[in-house]
Write a protein that holds these residues in place. Structure first.
Motif, PDB file in Angstrom:
ATOM      1  N   LYS A 374      35.772 -79.215  14.036  1.00  0.00           N
ATOM      2  CA  LYS A 374      35.327 -78.443  12.870  1.00  0.00           C
ATOM      3  C   LYS A 374      34.541 -79.291  11.877  1.00  0.00           C
ATOM      4  O   LYS A 374      33.943 -78.755  10.946  1.00  0.00           O
ATOM      5  N   GLY A 375      34.560 -80.613  12.047  1.00  0.00           N
ATOM      6  CA  GLY A 375      33.752 -81.450  11.171  1.00  0.00           C
ATOM      7  C   GLY A 375      34.495 -82.656  10.629  1.00  0.00           C
ATOM      8  O   GLY A 375      35.714 -82.816  10.841  1.00  0.00           O
ATOM      9  N   ALA A 376      33.758 -83.528   9.934  1.00  0.00           N
ATOM     10  CA  ALA A 376      34.324 -84.780   9.433  1.00  0.00           C
ATOM     11  C   ALA A 376      35.433 -84.543   8.420  1.00  0.00           C
ATOM     12  O   ALA A 376      36.425 -85.285   8.380  1.00  0.00           O
ATOM     13  N   SER A 377      35.287 -83.513   7.582  1.00  0.00           N
ATOM     14  CA  SER A 377      36.311 -83.266   6.566  1.00  0.00           C
ATOM     15  C   SER A 377      37.656 -82.925   7.200  1.00  0.00           C
ATOM     16  O   SER A 377      38.712 -83.346   6.699  1.00  0.00           O
ATOM     17  N   PHE A 378      37.630 -82.190   8.304  1.00  0.00           N
ATOM     18  CA  PHE A 378      38.880 -81.857   8.978  1.00  0.00           C
ATOM     19  C   PHE A 378      39.492 -83.085   9.646  1.00  0.00           C
ATOM     20  O   PHE A 378      40.724 -83.206   9.720  1.00  0.00           O
ATOM     21  N   LYS A 379      38.647 -83.976  10.129  1.00  0.00           N
ATOM     22  CA  LYS A 379      39.169 -85.226  10.692  1.00  0.00           C
ATOM     23  C   LYS A 379      39.939 -86.015   9.636  1.00  0.00           C
ATOM     24  O   LYS A 379      41.036 -86.525   9.888  1.00  0.00           O
ATOM     25  N   ILE A 380      39.342 -86.124   8.444  1.00  0.00           N
ATOM     26  CA  ILE A 380      39.977 -86.889   7.373  1.00  0.00           C
ATOM     27  C   ILE A 380      41.252 -86.197   6.893  1.00  0.00           C
ATOM     28  O   ILE A 380      42.263 -86.855   6.604  1.00  0.00           O
ATOM     29  N   LEU A 381      41.235 -84.877   6.803  1.00  0.00           N
ATOM     30  CA  LEU A 381      42.443 -84.137   6.416  1.00  0.00           C
ATOM     31  C   LEU A 381      43.568 -84.355   7.415  1.00  0.00           C
ATOM     32  O   LEU A 381      44.742 -84.479   7.029  1.00  0.00           O
ATOM     33  N   LEU A 382      43.228 -84.409   8.694  1.00  0.00           N
ATOM     34  CA  LEU A 382      44.244 -84.667   9.716  1.00  0.00           C
ATOM     35  C   LEU A 382      44.817 -86.070   9.560  1.00  0.00           C
ATOM     36  O   LEU A 382      46.034 -86.275   9.683  1.00  0.00           O
ATOM     37  N   VAL A 383      43.947 -87.040   9.275  1.00  0.00           N
ATOM     38  CA  VAL A 383      44.416 -88.410   9.041  1.00  0.00           C
ATOM     39  C   VAL A 383      45.369 -88.458   7.852  1.00  0.00           C
ATOM     40  O   VAL A 383      46.434 -89.085   7.907  1.00  0.00           O
ATOM     41  N   ILE A 384      44.995 -87.788   6.756  1.00  0.00           N
ATOM     42  CA  ILE A 384      45.843 -87.781   5.553  1.00  0.00           C
ATOM     43  C   ILE A 384      47.182 -87.109   5.844  1.00  0.00           C
ATOM     44  O   ILE A 384      48.249 -87.581   5.396  1.00  0.00           O
ATOM     45  N   SER A 385      47.170 -86.021   6.609  1.00  0.00           N
ATOM     46  CA  SER A 385      48.417 -85.318   6.938  1.00  0.00           C
ATOM     47  C   SER A 385      49.364 -86.207   7.728  1.00  0.00           C
ATOM     48  O   SER A 385      50.571 -86.281   7.428  1.00  0.00           O
ATOM     49  N   VAL A 386      48.829 -86.899   8.733  1.00  0.00           N
ATOM     50  CA  VAL A 386      49.677 -87.801   9.527  1.00  0.00           C
ATOM     51  C   VAL A 386      50.152 -88.965   8.673  1.00  0.00           C
ATOM     52  O   VAL A 386      51.297 -89.433   8.816  1.00  0.00           O
ATOM     53  N   SER A 387      49.307 -89.435   7.747  1.00  0.00           N
ATOM     54  CA  SER A 387      49.708 -90.533   6.866  1.00  0.00           C
ATOM     55  C   SER A 387      50.870 -90.104   5.961  1.00  0.00           C
ATOM     56  O   SER A 387      51.823 -90.872   5.756  1.00  0.00           O
ATOM     57  N   ILE A 388      50.795 -88.893   5.433  1.00  0.00           N
ATOM     58  CA  ILE A 388      51.881 -88.405   4.576  1.00  0.00           C
ATOM     59  C   ILE A 388      53.184 -88.293   5.378  1.00  0.00           C
ATOM     60  O   ILE A 388      54.257 -88.701   4.898  1.00  0.00           O
ATOM     61  N   LEU A 389      53.091 -87.770   6.595  1.00  0.00           N
ATOM     62  CA  LEU A 389      54.291 -87.637   7.431  1.00  0.00           C
ATOM     63  C   LEU A 389      54.878 -89.005   7.772  1.00  0.00           C
ATOM     64  O   LEU A 389      56.101 -89.208   7.700  1.00  0.00           O
ATOM     65  N   THR A 390      54.008 -89.956   8.134  1.00  0.00           N
ATOM     66  CA  THR A 390      54.473 -91.301   8.480  1.00  0.00           C
ATOM     67  C   THR A 390      55.122 -91.977   7.279  1.00  0.00           C
ATOM     68  O   THR A 390      56.182 -92.618   7.389  1.00  0.00           O
ATOM     69  N   THR A 391      54.504 -91.832   6.116  1.00  0.00           N
ATOM     70  CA  THR A 391      55.059 -92.433   4.902  1.00  0.00           C
ATOM     71  C   THR A 391      56.408 -91.817   4.545  1.00  0.00           C
ATOM     72  O   THR A 391      57.355 -92.531   4.157  1.00  0.00           O
TER      73      THR A 391
END
Length: 778
Positions: A374-391
């Motif tokens: 869906k685009g670069a913004s969705f890639k970054i949102l996915l990264v942030i989501s996994v980062s929040i879960l990992t943290t």
């Protein structure tokens, strides 16, 4: 299609192409349009494959094969005959000089990565620990989460906007390249830049990933940059590297680079050579073995020198350790019959866990591809989501663990005061430590070091080990596939060491092995179950841990785990190669190929040229087909009967057309062409820099002129008889590193060539699309 869009698990792009007046859809249409001629059944096959790839979600760019075959045309043969001893010596010297440069560069980058991760992650953990010591728990969480999310966002943005090809470990792409697959941008300078800095900030962000896998890709990128003479795009070129302007020499250099990456990541020079031999390279020879060994030896020397320099504290928080990353040699490696049974159990568990891990990674990558397309913004949102879960897991799960009294006989402080350590205080009072925090609130390397620590049987409670294993196993699966450089080695070692230590606790009443050694065997079993390597993993683990006495058990557990896991699915890198849509040639032929012959999968009609061909015919063929190889057939009066003269490449034809060395009569002008051109004119440029037909303009008069193709025609192409078994042809194709295989008729009185086979003709999607009824036969 944009050449900078990578065929990674993040994207799925629909392409439309046109061939022979028929419109075909999907990414496989562009793949299969190259190198082969088309007939109607194949068009139907493509439709099926398009549907399959669309489900997978891989962004399959127009993927070519590499020219690993030696082109023996008159021009190149004359060049080799005319070379003097000085030039031959210069060529050999440059090979070793480039191996030296690859080793030096990769060693420096590997050391730079270590310093970056240790300092960035170290200061983040120090800040968090100081706030926890002052009972400022909420502020500590905000600092820890803010650093993780910020660093993760930087890594995601680098991959999303600069080099999508840098996402993931990169080992599957390097493996495919060394197999002969020319996927765009995987070795570009921008990919190298993002791989280095994205890996540093990604690992520092606390993701359950490692920097070891990306180092293999980094070493390959460095080798490619040196081998192709730099980069014109970034104004970094070295004309003196003209000898290496071919795929064959670049392949050897990239093999050295991949081995150097492993040596730099694990500080395991011998393991790096064996990794390149066992897993990465599809083609090997003794001379390459020596150069690869030399390259990894240079890496080891560079690392040793720089680590010695940093031992006096000149590199910030970088530790004082040597080349051995996880030294367990202090533990006594004596074992009994009960230990052998425990090792057998570990091997079976590792094989089962590894196959499940691979299955789940495959499913997660398919889901992520739908999101990432869906685009670069969705890639970054996915990264942030996994980062929040990992943290949340890293900071939240230690709160459910009870504080443990510090052991009395300790040489180190308890609780630990630095950014790392076996005994994290977390929320505990003085004299107590939190064992889960000791695993979660550490860098991944330090967590492995804690799990491998010897003479600390009861440092971690069984409940804590179960919680940590469950979290790391799940986080490792969902983290791989997001848009950051992410290696699989460290998550697998972490999870394997955890359940290995757990098994050691369960067998402690009857076992003589230290629980730290059980952790090492557990890591070996999980590595064997996921990656399906044996010899290279065994040596890497021994170089990592410096415990040669454990060699028999490591060998045993690797063999068992690989055997068990092979019963369920393929290795993780093989699965990712398939998921990306890369046409990888396996070392063995599929069983159904024994029922077919080479002539059964040849597609037509075939486009051929005569030895002295009209310019208009050549231009028309290049415009209307995507083929990269054309048979050249001599006919009377140049031969008594039609005969196969050889094979000419599209890239070589374009050089001749651009020079416009034409003749008005249909005559042979080969000698004059040999004087006009040099082999450098036909050298293969770097990625995306090739000459295109659109760059050349022709007058109407020129289209009626002729051009002699004999000097640039490969007069000795590899040929097989049409009745050869398809399985035998596939093995021959892979072992020789071919791009085109000519199929000739068995009987006389027919045209001298039946067709051309390329790697796409050996792909299961093509063969089973033509003959679906043979799929079930063995």
């Amino acid at each position: 299609m944009d050449q900078h869009e990578d065929a990674n698990h993040a994207d799925d792009v629909e392409n439309r192409g046109e061939l022979d007046g028929k419109e075909v859809e999907g990414p496989w249409s562009e793949i299969l349009d190259k190198n082969i001629s088309i007939r109607q059944p194949l068009l139907r096959t493509r439709t099926n494959m398009t549907s399959q790839i669309a489900v997978i979600g891989a962004n399959v760019c127009p993927i070519e094969s590499l020219d690993y075959e030696i082109i023996e045309n008159e021009l190149f043969k004359q060049d080799w005959r005319s070379r003097k001893k000085v030039q031959i010596f210069q060529y050999v010297f440059l090979k070793w000089a480039l191996a030296l440069l690859i080793g030096l560069s990769t060693g420096l980058v590997g050391f730079f990565n270590n310093i970056g991760v240790e300092n960035i992650a170290g200061y983040k953990l120090l800040w968090t620990n100081d706030l926890m010591s002052d009972k400022k728990y909420f502020k500590a969480f905000l600092v820890y989460a803010g650093c993780n999310i910020g660093l993760g966002t930087i890594a995601g943005a680098l991959c999303a906007f600069i080099a999508p090809a840098a996402a993931g470990s990169g080992i599957p792409e390097v493996k495919a390249y060394l197999n002969g697959v020319d996927a765009p941008s995987i070795l570009a300078p921008s990919t190298l830049f993002v791989k280095i800095f994205g890996s540093i900030v990604g690992v520092s962000a606390g993701f359950v990933v490692g920097k070891e896998g990306p180092m293999v890709h980094t070493g390959a990128c460095i080798a490619n940059l040196l081998g192709q003479g730099g980069s014109r795009k970034y104004h970094l070129t070295w004309t003196w590297l003209r000898y290496f302007k071919n795929d064959r020499d670049r392949r050897d250099l990239i093999t050295c680079g991949a081995a150097a990456g492993v040596a730099a990541a694990f500080r395991a020079p011998v393991g790096g050579v064996l990794f390149a031999l066992e897993e990465a390279a599809s083609w090997w020879r003794s001379a390459l073995l020596w150069r690869t060994f030399f390259t990894t030896a240079v890496v080891a020397l560079v690392l040793r020198s720089l680590i010695e320099y940093c031992s006096s504290g000149k590199c910030g928080l970088f530790g004082k350790g040597g080349l051995i990353m996880y030294d367990v040699s202090s533990a006594e490696a004596s074992y009994s019959g009960a230990d052998i049974l425990a090792v057998l159990f570990l091997g079976v568990i590792g094989g089962i866990f590894g196959s499940i891990y691979n299955y789940l990674v495959d499913k997660v990558l398919r889901i992520y591809s739908i999101i990432n397309e869906k685009g670069a913004s969705f890639k970054i949102l996915l990264v942030i989501s996994v980062s929040i879960l990992t943290t949340a897991c890293s900071f939240g799960l230690p709160w459910i663990a009870k504080c443990t009294v510090c052991p009395t006989s300790l040489k180190e402080s308890c609780p630990s005061t630095g950014e790392s350590g076996n005994y994290k205080g977390f929320q505990c009072q003085s004299g107590y430590y939190n064992d889960l925090a000791s695993l979660f609130l550490n860098t991944n390397d330090d967590a492995i070091r804690n799990l491998f620590s010897t003479s600390t049987e009861h440092e971690f409670k069984i409940s804590s080990l179960i919680i940590f294993f469950s979290a790391i196993y799940c986080l490792g699966i969902i983290t791989y596939g997001i848009a950051i450089p992410a290696g699989l080695f460290i998550p697998v070692i972490l999870a394997g060491a955890t359940y290995g230590r757990l098994v050691g606790r369960l067998f402690e009443s009857v076992s003589e092995l230290d629980t730290g050694l059980f952790a090492l065997l557990g890591a070996a079993s999980f590595l064997g179950g996921t990656m399906r390597m044996t010899v290279s993993l065994c040596v890497i683990l021994l170089e990592l841990t410096n415990d040669l006495l454990l060699l028999p058990l490591v060998m045993l557990v690797l063999l068992i785990s690989k055997t068990v896991a092979d019963c369920f699915n393929k290795g993780v890198y093989d699965q990712i190669v398939k998921l990306k849509g890369l046409p990888y040639m396996e070392a063995h032929a599929e069983a159904y190929m024994r029922q077919l012959v080479a002539g059964d999968v040849v597609s037509g009609p075939l486009v051929t040229f005569t030895g002295a061909e009209k310019v208009g015919n050549i231009v028309h063929a290049l415009q209307t087909t995507g083929h990269n190889g054309f048979p050249v057939i001599d006919e009377p009066p140049y031969s008594e009967a039609p005969e196969l003269c050889g094979l000419v490449l599209r890239s070589h034809l374009l050089v001749l057309l651009k020079a416009k060395y034409f003749s008005r009569e249909r005559v042979l002008t080969g000698r004059d062409i040999l004087k006009k051109f040099s082999p450098v004119d036909f050298a293969k440029p770097g990625s995306g820099k090739g000459l295109k037909l659109e760059d050349i303009t022709f007058e109407d008069e020129e289209m009626e002129m002729y051009i002699d193709l004999h000097p640039i025609t490969n007069a000795s192409p590899y040929t097989v008889v049409e009745t050869m078994s398809l399985a035998k042809a596939a093995i021959l194709f892979r072992q020789l590193g071919l791009r085109h295989m000519c199929v000739v008729p068995k009987s006389q009185g027919r045209p001298p060539i039946v067709g051309i086979l390329t790697r796409h003709d050996f792909m299961p999607e093509h063969v089973l699309g033509l003959y679906p009824h043979i799929k079930g036969h063995k």
